[in-house]
Write a protein that holds these residues in place. Structure first.
Motif, mmCIF file in Angstrom:
data_model
loop_
_atom_site.group_PDB
_atom_site.id
_atom_site.type_symbol
_atom_site.label_atom_id
_atom_site.label_comp_id
_atom_site.label_asym_id
_atom_site.label_seq_id
_atom_site.Cartn_x
_atom_site.Cartn_y
_atom_site.Cartn_z
ATOM 1 N N PRO A 16 38.269 30.934 13.220
ATOM 2 C CA PRO A 16 38.072 30.115 12.024
ATOM 3 C C PRO A 16 38.421 30.890 10.757
ATOM 4 O O PRO A 16 38.186 32.099 10.664
ATOM 5 N N THR A 18 36.929 30.941 8.114
ATOM 6 C CA THR A 18 35.696 31.426 7.483
ATOM 7 C C THR A 18 35.123 32.649 8.175
ATOM 8 O O THR A 18 34.156 33.239 7.686
ATOM 9 N N THR A 43 39.239 25.987 8.340
ATOM 10 C CA THR A 43 37.837 25.614 8.444
ATOM 11 C C THR A 43 37.230 25.542 7.049
ATOM 12 O O THR A 43 36.980 26.586 6.434
ATOM 13 N N ASN A 45 34.516 25.703 4.349
ATOM 14 C CA ASN A 45 33.239 26.406 4.416
ATOM 15 C C ASN A 45 32.095 25.440 4.118
ATOM 16 O O ASN A 45 31.621 25.341 2.986
ATOM 17 N N GLY A 57 31.191 19.516 12.186
ATOM 18 C CA GLY A 57 31.930 20.670 11.688
ATOM 19 C C GLY A 57 32.630 21.423 12.799
ATOM 20 O O GLY A 57 33.793 21.834 12.663
ATOM 21 N N ILE A 61 36.828 22.096 13.738
ATOM 22 C CA ILE A 61 37.447 23.359 14.138
ATOM 23 C C ILE A 61 38.203 23.181 15.452
ATOM 24 O O ILE A 61 39.338 23.649 15.614
ATOM 25 N N ASN A 64 41.525 21.544 15.022
ATOM 26 C CA ASN A 64 42.539 22.364 14.361
ATOM 27 C C ASN A 64 43.005 23.562 15.201
ATOM 28 O O ASN A 64 43.910 24.281 14.796
ATOM 29 N N THR A 65 42.385 23.749 16.365
ATOM 30 C CA THR A 65 42.677 24.941 17.161
ATOM 31 C C THR A 65 44.107 24.975 17.682
ATOM 32 O O THR A 65 44.776 26.016 17.639
ATOM 33 N N TRP A 167 29.038 28.404 7.114
ATOM 34 C CA TRP A 167 29.809 29.215 8.059
ATOM 35 C C TRP A 167 29.868 30.673 7.605
ATOM 36 O O TRP A 167 29.752 31.589 8.430
#
Length: 248
Positions: A16, A18, A43, A45, A57, A61, A64-65, A167
């Motif tokens: 991430p 963050t 990510t 915050n 949240g 993530i 978006n991986t 985060w």
């Protein structure tokens, strides 16, 4: 010809944006000839995280991986490492396996994830059946972690969610704050203690706690890096960060 600096292995790591802990943790554990290259999973915050907002949240993530996977693949790594653990615990063992399939289909190479790395680490020690774990998560996520470890055949005796407020706040939890948490988790009814959440800095504290408690205390970043090394046939022992990297 091999990479000049990563002549033994080149790792691609997705983490991430963050997260400020996993990259320096992995660097501390890196043997010569191994390099790790980071692809940031965008990510936002999130502030004032709650039980209600935590799962959404983490889902963002996860969504978006694969973009981060596609980005890091341009450096032609030999192996991938997921530098964020929560998404690898969702939906128990089946969810972890599904995550691996998605990443491997997108990349064409193997991937190490935190959940299965912790399982492999626990199984490296003889006789570990009953565990306790701590996380920077919220209770809704700890329930997923407990489900995963139960699926993998462990009995979860106790757990603690630190309920960090953002985060980036995870990286601000100090070892002094974590010591009483570890003490509360330990007991004669626990064979090992596991720390999850890759932005929580615990590789050094876990090694010290292992000596003090006389049982395995596994930090997820140490377990994940160890698993990645061993997956590539790299057997180097790394001292100072617990028995897992020193003995297995």
């Amino acid at each position: 010809m091999p990479d000049v600096l990563g002549w033994r292995a080149v790792f691609g790591v997705m983490g991430p944006s963050t997260n400020t802990v996993v990259q320096p943790d992995f660097e501390m554990l890196r043997p010569p000839g191994i390099t790790a290259h980071y692809s940031r999973i965008f990510t936002p915050n999130a502030k004032a995280i709650s039980n209600d907002s935590f799962r959404s949240g983490i889902s963002l993530i996860g969504d978006n991986t694969l973009e981060a996977v596609r980005s890091v693949m341009t450096c032609e790594p030999d192996h991938l490492i997921m530098g964020m653990s929560a998404v690898t615990f969702f939906d128990g063992a089946a969810g972890a396996d599904r995550f691996i399939r998605q990443v491997e289909e997108a990349s064409g190479i193997g991937v190490t994830i935190g959940s299965h790395a912790c399982t492999a680490a626990l199984r490296a020690y003889p006789g570990v059946r009953r565990i306790a774990f701590l996380s920077p998560y919220w209770p809704v996520m700890n329930a997923e972690v407990a489900r995963y470890f139960t699926d993998m055949g462990f009995s979860v005796v106790r757990e603690r969610a630190l309920q960090c407020s953002s985060w980036t706040a995870i990286a601000r939890v100090t070892p002094a704050e974590l010591v009483p948490v570890l003490q509360a988790l330990d007991g004669d009814d626990v064979d090992a203690i596991v720390q999850v959440g890759t932005n929580l800095s615990m590789v050094r504290l876990a090694a010290a706690a292992e000596l003090f408690f006389g049982k395995p205390v596994i930090a997820i970043n140490a377990a994940t890096w160890w698993h990645a090394l061993r997956s590539r046939g790299i057997a180097d022992r790394v001292s100072g960060f617990g028995r897992l990297l020193e003995e297995f």
